[in-house]
Structure formats: structure tokens, C-alpha cells
Write a protein that holds these residues in place. Structure first.
Motif, PDB file in Angstrom:
ATOM      1  N   ALA A  65      -1.089 -11.851 -10.747  1.00 34.27           N
ATOM      2  CA  ALA A  65      -1.917 -11.573  -9.573  1.00 34.27           C
ATOM      3  C   ALA A  65      -3.101 -10.683  -9.926  1.00 34.27           C
ATOM      4  O   ALA A  65      -4.041 -10.575  -9.152  1.00 34.27           O
ATOM      5  N   VAL A  98       1.753 -10.817  -5.069  1.00 29.41           N
ATOM      6  CA  VAL A  98       0.911 -11.385  -4.016  1.00 29.41           C
ATOM      7  C   VAL A  98      -0.549 -11.326  -4.455  1.00 29.41           C
ATOM      8  O   VAL A  98      -1.173 -10.267  -4.461  1.00 29.41           O
ATOM      9  N   ASP A  99      -1.048 -12.457  -4.869  1.00 30.67           N
ATOM     10  CA  ASP A  99      -2.460 -12.561  -5.227  1.00 30.67           C
ATOM     11  C   ASP A  99      -3.254 -12.466  -3.932  1.00 30.67           C
ATOM     12  O   ASP A  99      -2.974 -13.204  -2.983  1.00 30.67           O
ATOM     13  N   LEU A 133       0.908  -1.386  -6.216  1.00 29.66           N
ATOM     14  CA  LEU A 133      -0.189  -2.301  -6.516  1.00 29.66           C
ATOM     15  C   LEU A 133      -0.567  -3.061  -5.248  1.00 29.66           C
ATOM     16  O   LEU A 133      -1.744  -3.217  -4.920  1.00 29.66           O
ATOM     17  N   MET A 171       3.153  -9.351 -11.681  1.00 26.57           N
ATOM     18  CA  MET A 171       2.022  -8.484 -11.351  1.00 26.57           C
ATOM     19  C   MET A 171       0.803  -8.827 -12.199  1.00 26.57           C
ATOM     20  O   MET A 171      -0.327  -8.769 -11.739  1.00 26.57           O
ATOM     21  N   GLY A 206       3.990  -7.187  -5.716  1.00 27.11           N
ATOM     22  CA  GLY A 206       2.958  -7.103  -6.748  1.00 27.11           C
ATOM     23  C   GLY A 206       2.489  -8.477  -7.211  1.00 27.11           C
ATOM     24  O   GLY A 206       1.466  -8.603  -7.869  1.00 27.11           O
ATOM     25  N   GLY A 232       5.212  -2.424  -8.286  1.00 28.32           N
ATOM     26  CA  GLY A 232       4.591  -3.589  -7.661  1.00 28.32           C
ATOM     27  C   GLY A 232       4.143  -3.312  -6.241  1.00 28.32           C
ATOM     28  O   GLY A 232       3.087  -3.781  -5.806  1.00 28.32           O
ATOM     29  N   ARG A 243      -4.125  -3.267  -2.942  1.00 21.17           N
ATOM     30  CA  ARG A 243      -4.774  -4.526  -2.546  1.00 21.17           C
ATOM     31  C   ARG A 243      -4.899  -4.615  -1.033  1.00 21.17           C
ATOM     32  O   ARG A 243      -5.878  -5.112  -0.503  1.00 21.17           O
TER      33      ARG A 243
END
Lengths: 139, 657
Positions: free
Chosen positions: B631, A47-48, A81, B628, A45, A78, A85
Motif C-alpha cells: 500500500a 488499505v491502499d 500507518l 503495508m 496498513g 499498520g 493516511r
């Protein structure tokens, strides 16, 4: 395709499951190719999506994101999420001509063997895809 | 301040004996590292984690002014804390440190020395570039609630609860069943000493029931846990007993008069209990519960006998489930195991032939308080003349459980001994794959049973059948097996078959894992923090596992783990404070627009919106540092301490290039 092309993979691994799974591959002496270099994160979660793009812009041939199985996230959601993405990122990467270079896998702390298999498989897939075209542009 | 000081990075490459140096060219990595920007010094050493290894780092911090440290060695899960401590002892902020994992993720998994060395170099370079951007962080300390939650009232939980309570701390012992005691209460004798199980267990149960520091919550379940290590809030459901615990004297009149008979769970369904019952005579607390699924008052609205006969008016049909919340500093999970149901292995005929029993059923049969009063009997009431005991039923079998259940060999030999004691003329056959008698006094017990005239046959049983091929097989159970020592396939007619069934994880292990934030290992048991060095620790600080919920264990090992977990909990509480890792987000209120995306994703509900200022606000104690929110922030308003964008991008850029 380049002869003897050896893809460079960046792994974004959550510290609770996948990173511990990768460590277990080590303690169990399960062999896999050295193409992957791992970045340890608290959770997938974290990880941009921008980091994934940055890795490709920097020349990485593949990005592996690996975390806890659905329902096992140390922070509850996470990994969900991240999978949202992932779906969006795949669309973007397809458009950019980078399709197939991002992989999301669930690897638990007890799945050292699975981690090795995932890396092996991904290396083969990337070998058939060839080098990251962005890297080629810069030549 | 470190932030403005020019970075002077020290890089230390560990040989780990030959573990790393056998594959990675360490000298080459040192040469490479010494040329990297801002690297003041690069060294290698046989064992960096040893005292002389750590001294190298300290000396460089003192003498060369090294202000950032990279150690390339094993996994950070092993020695990150060690080296952070080294930095701290030398006066350097421990977070100005980064580890490169070149053992578990390089030398142990790659065989080609050149490739391994190249990867090690890359990882070291990435760590150098990351650590250059590190900032000093500070650990916060919070108080610890001096109370412990123990989940599960078997021998492990009992031992843990008593140890903690005797140290003067409050214990909440939660047990799902109406009484504590667990599986050990069901056993007749224990191997290898042949102690009467309830004789050694009952005093401990009574002590739990009477201990001033133990609040015993039987017939209860944990619903949820919130908070953080040292300060957990636990929600517990107390199921309605329909018997007032303060009034009941345990006289047993209600159980005697109750007209409804139900198969007894405690006796593995071999005997009956009433609809109002205590599971067994020595139950603690000695207060019955009403089984509302079978009680005539609850199912048909009739009867009411128990209410009429109770001399102290303790029956209360109106009682409701209660939920209570307690605060504890540490949690010990000791939820135990279940036994494997062998009916799925149809070739053994369990459930089809009435004289095929599981080990636990046979145990109840041997018990003087069991359904036959301790007599070994066939279903027709006759004594068996020939008995077969089959080992490894569901264990060491890739179709069911790959692992060895560790207790079956020993309990099967104990069964053979019990049969010999009660039926001196019976013929006893043990079918085994290998005999595993590894504990103190176990091999000696095996020898003793051998001398008592028990026949051990090495080989797997193919089938148990009642299909007779000769007159002497008529009316018998025929065991078909391969004797691997003789190399023959044979048939053996017997009267009774006992299956040494596997120990397996409880059906709800996954749910329990979710409530407490634990992980499961591949076999379905709870995963410990480290198999050797932290056997009762878990990935959640302040939560410990003990006993058979972590993997099959015998009583001595379970008791040892119960004590170990108690020691961990006591040590945490006596320390008096917990360290909160500083990897929390920091919100720049000048950038934050209060969009609320971070609040929506936060799994800990640590973020709230300040309506007035339109900014997100963090409650640090609830934050677990997952990142979280970071991000998810569309405006880069959140910095993740320890995982800042600058740090991570420096690492990513190095690895990508």
C-alpha cells in the motif's frame, strides 16, 4: 434527499481485530443494519488509499476502515500507518465534496457490540448526508 | 495452467442447518449465483463442511472441470482451511478458492430476510469476481527448532515444561521470581481433596530442577521475541542473583546471619524475610538472591556479613545482569494471575482494620511454614471466635470485574473447613451471592462444609465497620448485610473478616502481549484462538497460552491446559516443518526504483535495499504478509500474493456498485 435512502457502505477490516470483532457480533447475535459489506484484509496498513477512492468512484456512500486499537496491531504499526493516511484522505475527500463519508474506527476482537454500534451510527450519519454525489452525477 | 485456462467457477451456498437458511433465502442466492459470469455450477447444501458437502465440491472439480471455488457459509476463520483442504484433495490449488461470510456477517446479525438475502447475493457476487482473478499459490515449508520456551514457572508452566521435556525436547523455563512454584506454592491445602499443596507441588518442582532437558532460568525475564513460528529467537534477561549458582550449596547460613529484615512477598507481607533470601524453604533452585533495594552493602556500602559467613565463597557483589539469546520452535505462555487488591473497595475496610484479610493472606496464615506457623490468630495474638468470609470481592461486580473468578467459592469453603479443623468452636459465616461448585467433587465438598456447621448467608455485604451500636458489638468488626433469603438488613459482630478476592490479569499482561504478539480479551486476560476448539492456541502460530493467564482457573484446569499446550508444542516440533503462508509481496524489479518507502514501513525488517541494482529485496522467511509495503509503494511495483490489486478491486467494484 432521496426518500428511504439506504446508504451502501464498504468496510475494510483487518482480519486480526475488527473482522474478528464483526464475527463476534455474529456469534453473540448482536443485530445491526445490513448496509455494510466487508472486505477482509490482513491489516489496515494494507488499505491502499486508492482503494478508498475507488470505492467512492464506484458509488459507495460510505467507507469504514476498522482495525486494531493503537498499540495492538498484529504487525506493530499498520494501524498508525492507516491513521496517517486517514488524515490525508479526509482532506482530499473534503475537497471532493465527500467529507464525512470515510470513517476510521478501532474495534478489537472482543468488541462485537462496539462494531454493531459503529455501523449503526455510521448508517445514521450517512442517511443525513444523503447519497454519494458521484453516484448522482452518473444518473 | 490455471492462469490461462478459462475460469469455471463452482459456487456452494451452505444452509448451516437453519443458521443461515432461517434468514437468508438460500435458493434465491443459488439462482442468482448460477447466472453470474463464468459460474459453471451453483449448489446449496445443508452443511457444506460435512463430508457429503465437501464431496459435492470434489465431484464438480472432477466431473465438471470446476477450477475455482466459492463457498458462502460461516466466517473464514472457522472453515477456510477446511474448504481449501477439500480443493487440494480434489487436485485444485487451494488458493483458487474464496469464502463469503454469510453467517457471522449476515444471517446472525440481520433480521430482515429480504435485506439479508440481498446482502448475501452481493457478497457471493464479490467473491465470484474476486476468485476469477485468483492465481495458484504455493506454501513454503521450513524446519522447526526442537526446543520450547515456557514462560512462567507456576503449576501450569511446570506441568507444560515437564511434559515437553519428557518427550525428549529441550525446554527453557523462564520464571521472574527467584524460585518456581507460583501461587500454588503459597497455598496450604487444595480443594476439594484437601491435599497439602506443597506436598504435591514440591516433587514436581524438584523434577524440573533436576531434569536433563530443562534449562531453568529463574530470576529472569523475556525481553523480546523475533523470527517466525518454528524458528523464534528469544532474548532473555538473567537478573544478577549476586550468588554464584554453581558454588552455592543452599546451606542457608547467609539468610540466617543477614541483619536486614524486609516484609516477605511470599507471605503477602505478613512475615519477614532477609535481604538475601529464598522466597520459601522448598524453593527451586535452592539458591538465594540478594535484594539490592534493601541490602546494606548495596544501599549504604556497609555490612558484607553474607560474604564473610558463606563457607563456599558463593557471594558475588560484582555480578551483573546477563542477556542471553535462545532459539526455540514453540512458546508456551503460562504467566498466571494476580489477586485483586480489595483496598479500593473501601466499605470492606481492608487496610483500615487489621483483622480484615484477603483469602491469600489467610492461606499463608494457615500454612505451617507461614508467618504464624499455621495458627489462625488475630493481630493481638488471640484466637478469633467468629469469622466472616465474604465471597465475590471484585468478581461479578461491574465496577471491578464482571466475570466470575471461578475459584473463590471453593477456596472460601476450604477456608471454612480449615477454620473448623483448627478452631472447633469458632462460628463461621459465609456471605455469598450464588454458590458455584461445578467441578468434580466440588458439590460434595460444599455439602460436607454445610454439615460441619458453617452458616451460609445469601446476600451482599454492604459494609464492614467498627462502629458499635450495642455493647456486644464493642471491639468487634460489624458486618452489615442484607440477607436476601429473609429479606432483612442485619448486623453481625465478628472478630475476623476474610475477603474472597478476585483473580485478575497480571499488571504487565499488556506488555507481555506485545512481546509475543498476542491479543487480550475484554477482561484483560490473553485471548485464545478459539474459546472451545483451540483453547490454548493464539493468533500467533507456534505461541500457546495455558493456565490462569488466559482466564481464572483452578489447579486441575491449569494442569490440563499446561498438558494441552505441551501437546501442541510437541506436535508442532514432531511435524518437523512449518508452513509459511504464501501471502507475501512480490517485487517487480523492472518497476521498482529503490525509493525505500516499503523498507521504511516494513515492521518485520524483511525488506532491504540492494544498493547496486537500486531495488528492494525481500527476505521471505521474515515476512508476515501484512501488505503495508504494497500500500506504500508509489509505483505499484509490489504485488501482494493473495491480496492483489486485481483481486481486491474486483471485490470492491462489485460491492460499491
Amino acid at each position: 434527499m432521496e426518500r428511504g435512502f439506504n446508504p451502501n457502505i464498504i468496510g475494510f477490516l483487518c482480519q486480526w481485530c475488527a473482522y474478528a470483532g464483526a464475527d463476534l457480533a455474529g456469534t453473540s447475535r448482536v443485530k445491526y443494519p445490513s448496509n455494510i459489506k466487508i472486505v477482509r484484509l490482513p491489516c489496515t496498513g494494507r488499505v491502499d488509499p486508492v482503494y478508498v477512492l475507488r470505492a467512492f468512484l464506484g458509488g459507495a456512500d460510505g467507507v469504514l476502515v476498522a482495525g486494531c486499537h493503537p498499540g495492538d496491531c498484529h504487525y506493530k504499526r499498520g494501524n498508525y500507518l492507516m491513521s496517517q493516511r486517514y488524515m490525508v484522505l479526509q482532506r482530499i475527500l473534503d475537497i471532493l465534496g465527500l467529507g464525512g463519508r470515510l470513517k476510521l474506527e478501532w474495534v478489537s476482537a472482543s468488541e462485537g457490540g462496539k462494531f454493531a454500534e459503529v455501523v449503526k451510527g455510521f448508517v445514521e450519519e450517512l442517511k443525513s448526508l444523503g447519497p454519494n454525489p458521484i453516484r448522482e452525477l452518473g444518473k | 495452467m490455471e492462469g490461462v485456462e478459462k475460469p469455471r467457477i463452482g459456487v456452494y451456498i451452505c444452509h448451516c442447518g437453519t443458521n443461515i437458511a432461517g434468514v437468508v433465502n438460500v435458493k434465491e442466492v443459488v439462482r442468482f449465483a448460477s447466472k453470474l459470469r463464468d459460474v459453471e455450477v451453483a449448489r446449496d447444501y445443508t452443511y457444506m463442511c460435512s463430508n457429503p458437502g465437501q464431496e459435492l465440491i470434489k465431484r464438480d472439480i472432477w466431473e465438471l472441470g470446476v477450477n475455482r471455488v466459492v463457498v458462502a457459509s460461516c466466517s473464514p476463520s472457522l472453515h477456510e482451511k477446511t474448504f481449501m483442504g477439500t480443493c487440494e484433495e480434489a487436485g485444485l490449488n487451494p488458493f483458487l478458492f474464496q469464502m463469503a461470510n454469510i453467517r457471522e456477517q449476515v444471517s446472525w446479525v440481520h433480521e430482515n430476510s429480504f435485506e439479508a438475502t440481498e446482502k448475501a447475493k452481493k457478497l457471493v457476487e464479490a467473491a465470484v469476481n474476486r476468485v476469477r482473478n485468483h492465481e495458484s499459490l504455493h506454501i513454503k515449508k521450513l524446519g522447526v527448532v526442537p526446543a520450547v520456551l515456557v514462560v512462567g514457572g507456576g503449576i501450569t508452566g511446570i506441568e507444560a515444561a515437564l511434559k515437553v521435556a519428557n518427550s525428549g525436547k529441550k525446554v527453557y523455563l523462564v520464571e521472574r521470581e527467584p524460585s518456581i512454584g507460583g501461587h500454588m506454592a503459597q497455598l496450604d491445602k487444595t480443594f476439594p481433596t484437601l491435599d497439602c499443596s506443597s506436598c504435591i507441588l514440591t516433587p514436581k518442582m524438584v523434577e524440573v530442577g533436576q531434569h536433563e532437558n530443562i534449562e531453568l532460568l529463574t530470576y529472569s525475564e523475556v525481553l523480546g521475541v523475533s523470527g517466525f513460528p518454528g524458528n523464534f529467537k528469544v532474548k532473555i534477561k538473567r537478573k544478577a542473583r549476586h550468588v554464584d549458582m554453581d558454588k552455592c550449596t543452599g546451606c542457608g547460613l547467609c539468610q540466617e546471619k543477614c541483619p536486614t529484615r524486609v516484609p516477605s512477598e511470599f507471605n503477602c507481607g505478613l512475615g519477614v524475610r532477609k535481604a538475601i533470601y529464598t522466597p520459601f524453604p522448598q524453593a527451586v533452585p535452592n539458591v538465594p538472591v540478594i535484594d539490592t533495594e534493601h541490602c546494606l552493602h548495596f544501599t549504604k556500602g556497609v555490612c558484607g556479613v553474607c560474604e564473610r559467613v558463606c563457607p563456599v565463597k558463593a557471594i558475588n557483589y560484582e555480578q551483573l545482569d546477563e542477556t542471553l539469546e535462545v532459539e526455540v520452535g514453540a512458546i508456551i505462555i503460562a504467566t498466571g494471575f494476580e489477586v485483586f487488591n480489595p483496598s479500593v473497595m473501601t466499605h470492606f475496610g481492608y487496610g483500615k482494620y487489621e483483622n480484615v484479610l484477603t483469602g491469600l493472606e489467610f492461606e499463608r496464615m494457615c500454612s505451617p511454614s507461614g508467618p504464624t506457623g499455621g495458627k489462625i490468630l488475630l493481630r493481638n495474638g488471640r484466637e478469633p471466635g467468629r469469622i466472616a468470609i465474604i465471597h465475590c470481592v471484585g468478581s461479578r461486580d461491574e465496577n471491578y470485574h464482571e466475570y466470575c473468578s471461578r475459584v473463590c467459592c471453593m477456596y472460601s469453603m476450604k477456608h471454612a473447613h480449615l477454620i473448623r479443623e483448627k478452631l472447633p468452636n469458632a462460628k463461621i459465616y459465609e456471605f455469598y451471592i450464588d454458590i458455584r461448585a461445578f467441578g468434580k467433587g466440588y458439590e460434595e465438598f460444599f455439602n460436607r462444609v454445610l454439615m460441619e456447621g458453617v452458616t451460609f448467608i445469601r446476600g451482599k455485604v454492604a459494609e464492614v465497620t467498627d462502629y458499635a451500636e450495642s455493647p456486644e458489638e464493642e471491639g468487634k468488626l460489624i458486618v452489615k448485610f442484607e440477607d436476601t433469603l429473609l429479606g432483612l438488613v442485619r448486623r453481625l459482630p465478628v472478630d475476623m473478616v476474610i475477603l474472597a478476592v478476585a483473580v485478575e490479569p497480571r499488571k504487565d499482561a499488556e506488555e507481555v502481549a506485545k512481546i509475543f504478539g498476542l491479543s487480550l480479551s475484554g477482561d484483560g486476560f490473553f485471548l485464545e484462538k478459539h474459546p472451545k476448539l483451540a483453547p490454548v492456541g493464539t493468533s500467533v502460530e507456534g505461541v500457546f497460552v495455558a493456565g490462569a493467564c488466559q482466564g481464572p482457573k483452578d489447579i486441575p484446569d491449569s494442569v490440563a491446559q499446561g498438558s494441552a499446550a505441551a501437546a501442541e508444542a510437541i506436535s508442532l516440533i514432531d511435524r518437523g516443518e512449518v508452513e509459511i503462508e504464501p501471502f507475501t509481496p512480490e517485487i517487480d524489479e523492472n518497476i521498482c526504483v529503490g525509493c525505500g518507502r516499503c523498507i521504511a514501513v516494513c515492521p518485520q525488517e524483511a525488506l532491504t535495499l540492494d544498493e547496486e541494482r537500486k531495488v528492494a529485496v525481500l527476505e521471505e522467511a521474515f515476512c508476515k504478509g501484512c501488505g503495508m509495503c504494497v500500500a506504500s509503494c508509489p509505483s505499484q511495483a509490489i504485488t501482494h500474493k493473495g491480496y492483489t490489486a486485481r483481486e481486491l478491486l474486483a471485490e470492491i467494484d462489485t460491492l460499491a456498485g
